[in-house]
Structures are given as structure tokens and as C-alpha cells.
Design a protein around this motif. Structure first.
Motif, PDB file in Angstrom:
ATOM      1  N   THR A   3       0.508  12.809  -6.151  1.00 46.07           N
ATOM      2  CA  THR A   3       1.233  13.067  -7.395  1.00 46.07           C
ATOM      3  C   THR A   3       1.567  11.770  -8.125  1.00 46.07           C
ATOM      4  O   THR A   3       1.664  11.738  -9.351  1.00 46.07           O
ATOM      5  CB  THR A   3       2.538  13.829  -7.089  1.00 46.07           C
ATOM      6  OG1 THR A   3       2.228  15.007  -6.343  1.00 46.07           O
ATOM      7  CG2 THR A   3       3.283  14.208  -8.356  1.00 46.07           C
ATOM      8  N   PHE A   4       1.723  10.676  -7.358  1.00 51.63           N
ATOM      9  CA  PHE A   4       2.240   9.434  -7.925  1.00 51.63           C
ATOM     10  C   PHE A   4       1.202   8.312  -8.021  1.00 51.63           C
ATOM     11  O   PHE A   4       1.493   7.266  -8.593  1.00 51.63           O
ATOM     12  CB  PHE A   4       3.429   8.946  -7.079  1.00 51.63           C
ATOM     13  CG  PHE A   4       4.507   9.979  -6.931  1.00 51.63           C
ATOM     14  CD1 PHE A   4       5.381  10.250  -7.980  1.00 51.63           C
ATOM     15  CD2 PHE A   4       4.636  10.702  -5.757  1.00 51.63           C
ATOM     16  CE1 PHE A   4       6.365  11.210  -7.846  1.00 51.63           C
ATOM     17  CE2 PHE A   4       5.615  11.664  -5.625  1.00 51.63           C
ATOM     18  CZ  PHE A   4       6.492  11.926  -6.670  1.00 51.63           C
ATOM     19  N   CYS A   5       0.028   8.499  -7.427  1.00 49.72           N
ATOM     20  CA  CYS A   5      -0.996   7.450  -7.424  1.00 49.72           C
ATOM     21  C   CYS A   5      -2.340   8.023  -7.847  1.00 49.72           C
ATOM     22  O   CYS A   5      -2.596   9.226  -7.693  1.00 49.72           O
ATOM     23  CB  CYS A   5      -1.155   6.833  -6.022  1.00 49.72           C
ATOM     24  SG  CYS A   5       0.341   6.101  -5.336  1.00 49.72           S
ATOM     25  N   HIS A  56      -1.784   6.945   1.469  1.00 48.25           N
ATOM     26  CA  HIS A  56      -1.719   5.670   2.183  1.00 48.25           C
ATOM     27  C   HIS A  56      -1.336   4.510   1.271  1.00 48.25           C
ATOM     28  O   HIS A  56      -1.254   3.370   1.731  1.00 48.25           O
ATOM     29  CB  HIS A  56      -3.049   5.387   2.879  1.00 48.25           C
ATOM     30  CG  HIS A  56      -3.261   6.251   4.077  1.00 48.25           C
ATOM     31  ND1 HIS A  56      -4.413   6.196   4.833  1.00 48.25           N
ATOM     32  CD2 HIS A  56      -2.483   7.195   4.665  1.00 48.25           C
ATOM     33  CE1 HIS A  56      -4.336   7.063   5.829  1.00 48.25           C
ATOM     34  NE2 HIS A  56      -3.178   7.692   5.741  1.00 48.25           N
ATOM     35  N   HIS A  57      -1.084   4.793   0.003  1.00 46.73           N
ATOM     36  CA  HIS A  57      -0.675   3.733  -0.926  1.00 46.73           C
ATOM     37  C   HIS A  57       0.828   3.739  -1.165  1.00 46.73           C
ATOM     38  O   HIS A  57       1.452   2.688  -1.200  1.00 46.73           O
ATOM     39  CB  HIS A  57      -1.421   3.877  -2.252  1.00 46.73           C
ATOM     40  CG  HIS A  57      -2.895   3.723  -2.125  1.00 46.73           C
ATOM     41  ND1 HIS A  57      -3.508   2.498  -1.978  1.00 46.73           N
ATOM     42  CD2 HIS A  57      -3.886   4.654  -2.087  1.00 46.73           C
ATOM     43  CE1 HIS A  57      -4.822   2.673  -1.877  1.00 46.73           C
ATOM     44  NE2 HIS A  57      -5.074   3.959  -1.936  1.00 46.73           N
ATOM     45  N   ARG A  79      -2.813   3.602 -10.905  1.00 47.08           N
ATOM     46  CA  ARG A  79      -1.454   4.139 -10.876  1.00 47.08           C
ATOM     47  C   ARG A  79      -0.986   4.191  -9.435  1.00 47.08           C
ATOM     48  O   ARG A  79      -1.685   4.694  -8.556  1.00 47.08           O
ATOM     49  CB  ARG A  79      -1.393   5.534 -11.505  1.00 47.08           C
ATOM     50  CG  ARG A  79       0.027   6.045 -11.773  1.00 47.08           C
ATOM     51  CD  ARG A  79      -0.016   7.286 -12.654  1.00 47.08           C
ATOM     52  NE  ARG A  79      -0.719   8.363 -11.981  1.00 47.08           N
ATOM     53  CZ  ARG A  79      -0.112   9.375 -11.320  1.00 47.08           C
ATOM     54  NH1 ARG A  79       1.187   9.445 -11.272  1.00 47.08           N
ATOM     55  NH2 ARG A  79      -0.836  10.303 -10.738  1.00 47.08           N
ATOM     56  N   ARG A  80       0.190   3.647  -9.184  1.00 44.09           N
ATOM     57  CA  ARG A  80       0.725   3.624  -7.824  1.00 44.09           C
ATOM     58  C   ARG A  80       2.225   3.886  -7.865  1.00 44.09           C
ATOM     59  O   ARG A  80       2.943   3.277  -8.659  1.00 44.09           O
ATOM     60  CB  ARG A  80       0.455   2.267  -7.162  1.00 44.09           C
ATOM     61  CG  ARG A  80       0.964   2.165  -5.738  1.00 44.09           C
ATOM     62  CD  ARG A  80       0.578   0.842  -5.128  1.00 44.09           C
ATOM     63  NE  ARG A  80       1.035   0.748  -3.753  1.00 44.09           N
ATOM     64  CZ  ARG A  80       0.775  -0.268  -2.942  1.00 44.09           C
ATOM     65  NH1 ARG A  80       0.043  -1.283  -3.378  1.00 44.09           N
ATOM     66  NH2 ARG A  80       1.225  -0.277  -1.714  1.00 44.09           N
ATOM     67  N   ALA A  81       2.670   4.801  -7.009  1.00 50.38           N
ATOM     68  CA  ALA A  81       4.095   5.147  -6.912  1.00 50.38           C
ATOM     69  C   ALA A  81       4.681   5.484  -8.281  1.00 50.38           C
ATOM     70  O   ALA A  81       5.805   5.105  -8.610  1.00 50.38           O
ATOM     71  CB  ALA A  81       4.877   4.009  -6.257  1.00 50.38           C
ATOM     72  N   GLY A  82       3.896   6.174  -9.105  1.00 49.01           N
ATOM     73  CA  GLY A  82       4.381   6.633 -10.400  1.00 49.01           C
ATOM     74  C   GLY A  82       4.289   5.610 -11.505  1.00 49.01           C
ATOM     75  O   GLY A  82       4.666   5.902 -12.646  1.00 49.01           O
ATOM     76  N   LYS A  83       3.800   4.409 -11.213  1.00 48.28           N
ATOM     77  CA  LYS A  83       3.709   3.353 -12.218  1.00 48.28           C
ATOM     78  C   LYS A  83       2.248   3.113 -12.594  1.00 48.28           C
ATOM     79  O   LYS A  83       1.381   3.019 -11.726  1.00 48.28           O
ATOM     80  CB  LYS A  83       4.315   2.053 -11.681  1.00 48.28           C
ATOM     81  CG  LYS A  83       5.803   2.123 -11.366  1.00 48.28           C
ATOM     82  CD  LYS A  83       6.627   2.184 -12.643  1.00 48.28           C
ATOM     83  CE  LYS A  83       8.113   2.132 -12.347  1.00 48.28           C
ATOM     84  NZ  LYS A  83       8.544   0.802 -11.893  1.00 48.28           N
TER      85      LYS A  83
END
Length: 730
Positions: free
Chosen positions: A449-451, A467-468, A681-685
Motif C-alpha cells: 500500500t505504501f511502496c 521488505h522495504h 515510492r517507499r513508506a508512503g513517500k
């Protein structure tokens, strides 16, 4: 009144943790020596600061300056040498001023705990013991041997004496003879190293002896020790360190991973009578605190540690060793993005002492430095025990029947080696059960959902995990796209590989190494102990298997899948693939029995395999260096990456566009971007990056340094950082 008082006070410079580009100025009744911890006010908080040598700001109104609340130390914790390196690191890596200074301190010291050793049981020589002729002890061989040790070291902990084979009964017998005293105290006296051995040195081969003779201990002399796996690089380290200790100096040994520290520590403690301590993140905070203090006080002759250990204070340091110098673990990937190997070279240069960089697969940077004559290049082309390197061959997966990625041909090889009573390593650098949870009807794949990444299915936990960012979800059993129930795991990770092997070889011991099984140092040691005690066995694992472990009975290494490194867009992907293949292959045939290596690939004709299949890493690396030279990428040019993160993609891209415009106007650097990061995109950013290249290191720093003044690093909706000498472009 306040103004008069402030005029009698001394301005002092204090490094305080926070987004500051330099030290803060405070007042104290006396000048503070650099390297002292103190308590100071920062806003409404009281924080720990560290006095530094930078000149205080004389332009500030003294009446508005705050006083140092309390000085915590009576003597500096960090030497002038380390303070200089910390100062240099902040400037070179373009990070907030205080980070390198506090990186040099263990957590408990950063939080204000007293810098004192806990009481421990010490044995010390009496005056009578100092003048004793040990021959007078006659047939008491143990007592005689202990007195010989004590007369060299003067004092030692009971724990250290026990590690040398002397129990309390031997010590007590000498106490009764008034030759030793035993007391519980926090002894902070330095202990001069002796270089005395508990175990005899191994006989060196001619190649090893030649390499050792080139390690000079009297000046800065960087050496690249390139040796094939099993060539005995560690024995050269040990013998060079002994020479260092015999001069009364101390040694620092860096290893890339926590998993290697216990094995290395045990080998050093078995060899040397002088005390050795380990420093790594697997220790508890109190244990790390005590080990750090022993190193600082000169009670440890050898310090073995991972990345951050490079900033450990060690009096009279005489030699630095960086084992597996190519390893990516030496590069810090967040906050202060430093490279421990490069800091080790800087520290050795500043101290004018030798440094040895060891690897079977040296980094391109180190090979280039050796080719330019900056490093001595020492080569070990043969294994120390005389065994030959294992032959490497590929299996063309296009022509094979396979079960979850395991070819029939490799399965037959495994059976043959098991029947001979041997052990097998199966390397698969992908943990979990399967890298995808997908729908067979429409091809839908479960994404994080976030990456911008697929979720990895972990069957033991019945969970999909990213895994990210670590996000977890229960796998859906009805496709959200086509609403069919044809969902299943696709692909193979170490968990599924273990299941597949268990079905094919039900009566065989299977030992798995990955972060799910060996998540702590103790669990890793348990798996290593199982491998040592097992008979015929299959060892399945990720890259943690490739890092220096010695498996005496492994005769077959099967590489399940390594094709991902052939086509990655990352700067160092192909270099790391070659290093990984060579390192994993080197686990085979290290004992008396011959080994072999089998690589499963869908691209057997790929030119990258040609030199690697011949164990010719050097030719492989030279070709990569030629590619780097054509593109002016490191080590033929200098590179920085500016990464920008935001919940809003347009804000991240806009910030980097502004920076790119400024940088291009300087006409001193090349700029590529803004580009979406490889993981966009990682952790919603949302993540964007600028690549900044220059032919001069000074130009790179000159144009990047002003960015901190113009753009706050952590604004409300966007954050950014600079990565000097990046190890990847993820």
C-alpha cells in the motif's frame, strides 16, 4: 550584574545534536578541553553536548548566551585525532555538524551515563611477584605459566585469565604465595600489549609470506590484499597484528557483519594472550559501553567491530585491518551516510600507520587505487591448504524441467554429494516463501500500500510482508480485480526452497540461513553450530552465507538464481553480482574434499559469466572499470545523489528542479534529473533523485555545500538529503 558576570565567563563551542551546521556557543567559568561531555540548555530542554575545538562565535551578545549546566567528564572522551576526523566527516559528507561526534560515542554515553568501568575481579602482581624468577615455582607448571603471563601484563581480569586456561585455583595458589593480589575494582589502568600467543601461528605459504613481508608497520602504507577464497588472508592479518602488538601498539579489525564478529573474535582470542573486545550493534547497551571503555582506556589490545567501530578511541593504534573491504555493509545508508572503509583510510593516514584492505573480490575503487600505485597490491592466487578452486558451470534453465526453480540436473548433483556424505549449500538471495502473491486468472499481484513494490509471501506467518517498509497484510483469497479465488504464491524464496528440498530429500538435515531464521547473533550462532555438528546436510540461505564463513564439509554450491543482477539499472548491480557469485562459489571445497559450483541461469550466454566461470574476478572487474571510465563514473569521476521525499510527488520533483537549476548555473558539475528513484515510492513517500557528477571532488563539495543554507532539510511537506559517494541508486 548579568553582563559583568558574563564578561568573566569563557565562551565555549559545544556540538549539540540537531540540524546545526556548526557548534553552538555557550558560557563556562573555564575553557573546556575538546572532547568533554556536558549538559546544556537547548530551548526548553536540557541535552548532552560535546565540547569541540572550533572557535566560539565572538559576535554573539554574551548577555544572551546560556551557561553550560554541568560538565560530565574529568578528561576528554575523544582524542584530538578522532575529533579531527569527526569534524572532517561532517564537512565531507555534508551532514549536520554534530552527527559524527556522537556516532563515536556508545548510546549510554550519549545519554549522559558516567564513563566508568564497572567493578570487575582483577589479578595484579605484588612487588614480590614482579621480581620472582618463575623457575623457582618448580613443578607447578600452571602457576609458572601464569606468572610468566602476569609479569608481561602486570594485571589482568579473571575473565581474561580464564580464557587463557587459568582457573581460580591456580590464581588462588599464587595469592597464598603472595605473588598475586585479587580485588574487585574498576581498574582503569592501561595494559601494554605483548603479542604473546596462546596458540602457535600457522606456517605460511610462500605467497602468504611475501604478502606479510610487504606490510610495513612504521608509516601510512595502504595495502590491498587480494586473495582467492580460502587463501589464508586471516592468517596474514593475525601475524601482522602480532608484530604490531609486539611493538606495544594496538590493532583495529573491521568486519562487515555482526554474523562474522563471533567467529572472528573466537579465532583471535584463541590465538592471542592479549585481551580482545568486540563492538557491534548485537551487544546490549551496557556491554557495548564497557567494551568501548576498555578500548579507550587501552585495556584491549585488539578491537574487532562492525562499521561504527572505526571511530572507537584506541590509544597507540598501530594497525587497521578492513576485512571483506568490498562489502556494501560498510556504507551507512541513512542519516550520516559515511563509508567505514574510507574513514579507515583517512584515520590510518592521519595517524601515519598501515592499513590492510582484504578481499577475494575487491571493490572497483580499491582496484583502481592499486592500479594507480596509491595502494600496494598483494595477491594470493592459491588456497592455503593446496586445494584447487572448485570448477564452476552453468545450467541452462531453458532446457531443464524444474520444481519451484530447482532443476533436475542440480537435484541429481545434490543427491550424488549427499550419497558421498558431504554437505551442500544452496544459495538463493530472496527470503520468504515467494516474492509474489498473484491471481492466476487475471495476473493481479499484491502490492504494498505504501511502496512501489510487490509484497513477499511468508508462509510460516501466513502473511504478506513488504521488505522495504515492513508493512504486513493478511493475503486475500479473492482477487480484488477479477473476484476469482485462483490466488497463489508465485516464485521461490528460501522458505519455499526449504519446503521443496524437504520433499525431495525427506531424510536429510536441512539448515536455513536468512533474516527470518537467524535474526539475532545467538540464533545465527545456533545455525552455525548445527552446520558444524551435522553430517550430510543441505544448507539453504541468502547472502549471509557468502560472508567469510568456513564450511569444512561443503563440496557442492548450487546457486539457485542470480539473474537479477544482470539487468538491474543500479550503478553497482553487476559489480555486486560478480562479487556475490565469486564469494558464494568460494564456500565449496575448502576442506580436504574437492568441490564444485553449479549456477542456474536463464541467460547462460551472457558475457558476464565468461570470466567468473574461470574464477577470473580480476578480468571481470577490469571490464567494469573500462565501462566506468567511458561514462566518467566512480572511480574515474566523483558522484553525489540528492534524494528528495514527499507525500506529494510534485513537491519532491519541484524541489529538485530548483536545485538542478542552481547547480547547472555553476557550470562546475553535470546534473541528471530529477528522476524517480529506482524504488519510486517507499513508506508512503514519493522519491526523486538528482545525480550530480564532477571531475573534481572540490567542485562537487563547493556547489553542494550552499544547498543546506537555502533549503531546509526537513521542511513541512518535503525532506531531502545528499549522499556523497553513493553505494547504490535505490
Amino acid at each position: 550584574m548579568t553582563s559583568n558576570i558574563s564578561q568573566t565567563m569563557q565562551r565555549v563551542s559545544i556540538a549539540v545534536q540537531g540540524p546545526f551546521n556548526g557548534p553552538l556557543t555557550y558560557l563556562h567559568s573555564h575553557k573546556l578541553a575538546p572532547g568533554l561531555r556536558c549538559k546544556v540548555s537547548l530551548g526548553s530542554r536540557t541535552v548532552i553536548g560535546l565540547s569541540v575545538a572550533d572557535a566560539p562565535d565572538e559576535a554573539l551578545d554574551a548577555a544572551k548566551l546560556k551557561n553550560v549546566t554541568e560538565v560530565l567528564d574529568t578528561a576528554p572522551l575523544l582524542s584530538e585525532e578522532l575529533l579531527n576526523i569527526a569534524n572532517w566527516m561532517g564537512r565531507y559528507y555534508l551532514h549536520e555538524f554534530s552527527s559524527p561526534f556522537f556516532l563515536a560515542l556508545p548510546k549510554l554515553l550519549r545519554s549522559g551515563k558516567k564513563a566508568e568501568l564497572k567493578k570487575t575481579r582483577w589479578a595484579t602482581l605484588t612487588l614480590q611477584g614482579q621480581h620472582l624468577d618463575c623457575a623457582q615455582l618448580g613443578g607447578a607448571a600452571k602457576q609458572q605459566a601464569l606468572m610468566q603471563v602476569m609479569q608481561k601484563q602486570q594485571s589482568a581480569t579473571m575473565r581474561h585469565l580464564k580464557s587463557l586456561g587459568f582457573d581460580s585455583a591456580v590464581v588462588n595458589a599464587l595469592v597464598k604465595k603472595q605473588l598475586l593480589n585479587v580485588s574487585d575494582e574498576a581498574n582503569e589502568e592501561s595494559i601494554t600489549p605483548t603479542g604473546e600467543l596462546f596458540e602457535s601461528e600457522l606456517r605460511l605459504t610462500e605467497e602468504q609470506q611475501t604478502a606479510l613481508s610487504h606490510i610495513k608497520l612504521d608509516a601510512y602504507a595502504p595495502c590491498l590484499l587480494e586473495g582467492v577464497t580460502g587463501s589464508g588472508k586471516t592468517e596474514i592479518y593475525l601475524q601482522a597484528i602480532r608484530q604490531c602488538l609486539q611493538q606495544g601498539k594496538r590493532a583495529l579489525v573491521l568486519v562487515p557483519e555482526i554474523g562474522l564478529t563471533p567467529q572472528t573474535l573466537a579465532r583471535f582470542q584463541k590465538r592471542f594472550q592479549d585481551d580482545t573486545v568486540a563492538l557491534h550493534s548485537g551487544l546490549t547497551d551496557p556491554a557495548r559501553h564497557q567494551a568501548w571503555l576498555k578500548a579507550k582506556l587501552g585495556q584491549a589490545a585488539i578491537v574487532i567491530g562492525t562499521r561504527s567501530s572505526i571511530l572507537t578511541p584506541i590509544p597507540n593504534l598501530g594497525l587497521i585491518v578492513v576485512d571483506e573491504e568490498h562489502d556494501a555493509s560498510y556504507k551507512q545508508q541513512d542519516t550520516l551516510r559515511y563509508h567505514a572503509r574510507d574513514i579507515a583510510l583517512k584515520r590510518a593516514h592521519d595517524l601515519n600507520i598501515p592499513i590492510v584492505l582484504g578481499s577475494a573480490t575487491p571493490s572497483l575503487e580499491s582496484l583502481h587505487n592499486a592500479s594507480m600505485g596509491r595502494f600496494a597490491h598483494l595477491n594470493l592466487a592459491n588456497r592455503a591448504n593446496g586445494s584447487s578452486l572448485p570448477p564452476i558451470e552453468t545450467i541452462d534453465m531453458r532446457k531443464q524441467q524444474h520444481q519451484n526453480g530447482l532443476s533436475e540436473r542440480l537435484a541429481h548433483r545434490i543427491k550424488s554429494h549427499l550419497d558421498d556424505g558431504n554437505q551442500i549449500i544452496l544459495f538463493l538471495n530472496r527470503r520468504g516463501y515467494a516474492p509474489n502473491w498473484f491471481c492466476r486468472s487475471c495476473g493481479w499481484i499484491a502490492d504494498c500500500t505504501f511502496c512501489d513494490a510487490h509484497m513477499t509471501y511468508h508462509r510460516a506467518q501466513r502473511t504478506n510482508i513488504c521488505h522495504h517498509c515492513g508493512h504486513r497484510e493478511t493475503p486475500v483469497h479473492k482477487c480484488p480485480n477479477c473476484h476469482e479465488t485462483t490466488l497463489e504464491a508465485m516464485g521461490t524464496g528460501t522458505e519455499r526452497a526449504e519446503e521443496t528440498i524437504s520433499q525431495l530429500f525427506p531424510d536429510t538435515t536441512i539448515i536455513r540461513f536468512d533474516r527470518d531464521i537467524a535474526s539475532t547473533r545467538n540464533k545465527l550462532e545456533q545455525q552455525l553450530a548445527r552446520t558444524e555438528s551435522a553430517g550430510p546436510a543441505i544448507i539453504i540461505g541468502t547472502q549471509m552465507l557468502a560472508k567469510g564463513h568456513h564450511f569444512e564439509r561443503v563440496t557442492l554450491v548450487g546457486i539457485w538464481d542470480i539473474d537479477g543482477g544482470l539487468f538491474s539499472a543500479d550503478l553497482r548491480a553487476r559489480e555486486r553480482m560478480g562479487q556475490l557469485l565469486t564469494q558464494v562459489a568460494g564456500r565449496a571445497g575448502r576442506g580436504e574434499r574437492k568441490g564444485e559450483v553449479v549456477v542456474q541461469t536463464w541467460y547462460p550466454e551472457h558475457p558476464v559469466f565468461e570470466p567468473l566461470l574461470k574464477h577470473d574476478y580480476r578480468s571481470f572487474a577490469i571490464e567494469l572499470l573500462e565501462d566506468r571510465k567511458r561514462t566518467q563514473l566512480p572511480p574515474f569521476g566523483y558522484l553525489a545523489v540528492i534524494r528528495c521525499d514527499s507525500a506529494f510527488a510534485n513537491l519532491a520533483e519541484q524541489r529538485l528542479q530548483e536545485m538542478a537549476h542552481y547547480l547547472l548555473n555553476t557550470q562546475k558539475v553535470r546534473v541528471l534529473g530529477p528522476l524517480p528513484a529506482l524504488l519510486s515510492r517507499r513508506a508512503g513517500k514519493h522519491r526523486y533523485m538528482l545525480l550530480v557528477q564532477s571531475q573534481k571532488r572540490s567542485h562537487l563539495h563547493e556547489v553542494l555545500t550552499p544547498l543546506h543554507r537555502h533549503y531546509p532539510r526537513d521542511a513541512k511537506q518535503v525532506s531531502w538529503h545528499i549522499d556523497i559517494d553513493p553505494s547504490d541508486l535505490a
